[in-house]
Design an enzyme around this catalytic site. Sequence first.
Site, PDB file in Angstrom:
ATOM      1  N   CYS A 116       0.812  -1.224   0.000  1.00 59.09           N
ATOM      2  CA  CYS A 116       0.000   0.000   0.000  1.00 59.09           C
ATOM      3  C   CYS A 116       0.843   1.271   0.000  1.00 59.09           C
ATOM      4  O   CYS A 116       0.332   2.363  -0.234  1.00 59.09           O
ATOM      5  CB  CYS A 116      -0.949  -0.007   1.184  1.00 59.09           C
ATOM      6  N   HIS A 256      -3.523   7.164   2.483  1.00 57.75           N
ATOM      7  CA  HIS A 256      -3.873   5.852   1.927  1.00 57.75           C
ATOM      8  C   HIS A 256      -5.262   5.477   2.438  1.00 57.75           C
ATOM      9  O   HIS A 256      -5.576   5.683   3.607  1.00 57.75           O
ATOM     10  CB  HIS A 256      -2.831   4.816   2.367  1.00 57.75           C
ATOM     11  N   ASN A 286     -10.033  -0.047  -0.732  1.00 53.72           N
ATOM     12  CA  ASN A 286      -8.576   0.028  -0.704  1.00 53.72           C
ATOM     13  C   ASN A 286      -8.031  -0.551  -2.016  1.00 53.72           C
ATOM     14  O   ASN A 286      -8.045  -1.767  -2.209  1.00 53.72           O
ATOM     15  CB  ASN A 286      -8.067  -0.769   0.499  1.00 53.72           C
TER      16      ASN A 286
HETATM   17  O1  UT7 Z   1      -3.923  -1.271   3.446  1.00 52.59           O
HETATM   18  C1  UT7 Z   1      -3.030  -2.207   3.951  1.00 52.59           C
HETATM   19  C2  UT7 Z   1      -3.034  -2.257   5.408  1.00 52.59           C
HETATM   20  N1  UT7 Z   1      -4.281  -2.784   5.899  1.00 52.59           N
HETATM   21  C3  UT7 Z   1      -4.975  -2.084   6.783  1.00 52.59           C
HETATM   22  O2  UT7 Z   1      -4.628  -1.003   7.118  1.00 52.59           O
HETATM   23  C4  UT7 Z   1      -6.193  -2.769   7.367  1.00 52.59           C
HETATM   24  C5  UT7 Z   1      -6.175  -2.612   8.861  1.00 52.59           C
HETATM   25  N2  UT7 Z   1      -7.259  -3.338   9.536  1.00 52.59           N
HETATM   26  C6  UT7 Z   1      -8.548  -2.979   9.444  1.00 52.59           C
HETATM   27  O3  UT7 Z   1      -8.912  -2.069   8.727  1.00 52.59           O
HETATM   28  C7  UT7 Z   1      -9.516  -3.668  10.353  1.00 52.59           C
HETATM   29  O4  UT7 Z   1      -8.814  -4.460  11.277  1.00 52.59           O
HETATM   30  C8  UT7 Z   1     -10.550  -4.557   9.621  1.00 52.59           C
HETATM   31  C9  UT7 Z   1     -11.519  -3.692   8.849  1.00 52.59           C
HETATM   32  C10 UT7 Z   1      -9.870  -5.543   8.716  1.00 52.59           C
HETATM   33  C11 UT7 Z   1     -11.380  -5.337  10.649  1.00 52.59           C
HETATM   34  O5  UT7 Z   1     -11.980  -4.456  11.567  1.00 52.59           O
HETATM   35  P1  UT7 Z   1     -11.805  -4.626  13.119  1.00 52.59           P
HETATM   36  O6  UT7 Z   1     -12.567  -3.560  13.742  1.00 52.59           O
HETATM   37  O7  UT7 Z   1     -10.355  -4.716  13.441  1.00 52.59           O
HETATM   38  O8  UT7 Z   1     -12.514  -6.000  13.366  1.00 52.59           O
HETATM   39  P2  UT7 Z   1     -11.944  -7.291  14.082  1.00 52.59           P
HETATM   40  O9  UT7 Z   1     -11.071  -8.057  13.153  1.00 52.59           O
HETATM   41  O10 UT7 Z   1     -11.414  -6.936  15.418  1.00 52.59           O
HETATM   42  O11 UT7 Z   1     -13.265  -8.101  14.292  1.00 52.59           O
HETATM   43  C12 UT7 Z   1     -14.288  -7.656  15.229  1.00 52.59           C
HETATM   44  C13 UT7 Z   1     -15.477  -8.578  15.100  1.00 52.59           C
HETATM   45  C14 UT7 Z   1     -15.094 -10.063  15.137  1.00 52.59           C
HETATM   46  O12 UT7 Z   1     -16.150 -10.757  15.763  1.00 52.59           O
HETATM   47  P3  UT7 Z   1     -16.042 -11.200  17.305  1.00 52.59           P
HETATM   48  O13 UT7 Z   1     -14.850 -12.100  17.367  1.00 52.59           O
HETATM   49  O14 UT7 Z   1     -15.863  -9.943  18.071  1.00 52.59           O
HETATM   50  O15 UT7 Z   1     -17.332 -11.890  17.549  1.00 52.59           O
HETATM   51  C15 UT7 Z   1     -15.058 -10.447  13.704  1.00 52.59           C
HETATM   52  O16 UT7 Z   1     -15.304 -11.816  13.498  1.00 52.59           O
HETATM   53  O17 UT7 Z   1     -16.098  -8.365  13.827  1.00 52.59           O
HETATM   54  C16 UT7 Z   1     -16.177  -9.599  13.124  1.00 52.59           C
HETATM   55  N3  UT7 Z   1     -16.042  -9.319  11.722  1.00 52.59           N
HETATM   56  C17 UT7 Z   1     -17.082  -8.989  10.940  1.00 52.59           C
HETATM   57  N4  UT7 Z   1     -18.386  -8.843  11.231  1.00 52.59           N
HETATM   58  C18 UT7 Z   1     -19.196  -8.502  10.208  1.00 52.59           C
HETATM   59  C19 UT7 Z   1     -14.912  -9.314  10.957  1.00 52.59           C
HETATM   60  N5  UT7 Z   1     -15.206  -8.989   9.691  1.00 52.59           N
HETATM   61  C20 UT7 Z   1     -16.554  -8.791   9.663  1.00 52.59           C
HETATM   62  C21 UT7 Z   1     -17.439  -8.433   8.646  1.00 52.59           C
HETATM   63  N6  UT7 Z   1     -18.744  -8.286   8.964  1.00 52.59           N
HETATM   64  N7  UT7 Z   1     -17.048  -8.206   7.381  1.00 52.59           N
END
Ligand code: UT7
Length: 340
Positions: A116, A256, A286
């Site tokens: 990225c 970004h 992204n």
């Molecule tokens: O560009 C390159 C670099 N990449 C980035 O900068 C990405 C950085 N990371 C992120 O943007 C975020 O971590 C994500 C958008 C990928 C995920 O968001 P998050 O707020 O960190 O969610 P999480 O992984 O902590 O998940 C929270 C909850 C989990 O459920 P439980 O375990 O709390 O029950 C996940 O299973 O949300 C759940 N979850 C979803 N729920 C509905 C994960 N993805 C989804 C989804 N829809 N698509």
Amino acid sequence: MQKITAAVTAVSGYVPEYRLTNKEIETMVDTNDEWIRTRTGVEERRILKGEGLGSSDLGVEAVKLLCAKRGIAPAEIDCLICATVTPDMVFPATANIICDKAGAVNAWGFDLQAACSGFLYALSTGSMYIESGRYKKVVVVGVDKMSSIIDYSDRATCIIFGDGAGAVLLEPNEEGYGMIDTILKSDGSGRSYLHMKAGGSVKPATVETVLAKEHYVYQEGQAVFKFAVKGMADVSYELMQKHNLTADDIAWLVPHQANLRIIDATANRMGLSKEKVMINIQKYGNTTAGTLPLCLWEWEPQLKKGDNIILAAFGGGFTWGATWLKWAYDGAVQGGTVND
Ligand code: UT7
């Protein structure tokens, strides 16, 4: 004699037509529009459909438009650098393929891979060729067809990424416009959180790697998120400190587009109000190396000669950085909007 700087003298972008909306993603994985919008800011992303089409097909459209806007023939390009993690093929370089398709018959080129942060790395590299006096016209393309490496049954990654391309033309400037300074960083120990498991020399493609879905993006989202918030905000702030820039000095932040919450954190750290931040993540998601030039392209009509612009990125590698660019022309002259 005044020092030669590398000025951006034109910018262009290209996104494919197909819109993959949150509503459609709801039919593919267990997610919902509200979760995606509030956790990431994405509402839809563009997907390149069609057999036999790759990143070069996105990149070449951006390059052709770039030349048309600047009123130059592709044959006038000296060098083309393509930042991408989704090359058409492992080799040859997508830069070479873009040059061939665009008719940039006198250009040499190469691909640069910094995920990225690829566009920032390539912009910095390209500007050296201008500053040294070696070349007069260097094109920097940031392009990714992320849909080619995304697992559309993985709700943690498929919601974020999209396809798109952007390009800038760098030319010499003797009035102090263009690239002023860049801070680039990398930390390979971050590779465990964001990578592709197979397809490289460590684990070449086999039937097993395909069946195990190891040719898709693997991301530990939460860990990457924490590094990204800190990395992008810190390096942007560091660049400001280094040059005694205040929030008032900065016309625009071009961040970004990985997650709206990461963008907000960076803007807050820099003390910038939301009106100064380019955000189009809701439309394109992204696009990896494509995000920064796509923003510049969309905001070009509003940019003014002399605007201090900070570009910032964070991505796989880990790689991250920030660039201070002094805009070299009045956007209205070369106007244009994204092809949507
Ligand atoms: O560009 C390159 C670099 N990449 C980035 O900068 C990405 C950085 N990371 C992120 O943007 C975020 O971590 C994500 C958008 C990928 C995920 O968001 P998050 O707020 O960190 O969610 P999480 O992984 O902590 O998940 C929270 C909850 C989990 O459920 P439980 O375990 O709390 O029950 C996940 O299973 O949300 C759940 N979850 C979803 N729920 C509905 C994960 N993805 C989804 C989804 N829809 N698509």
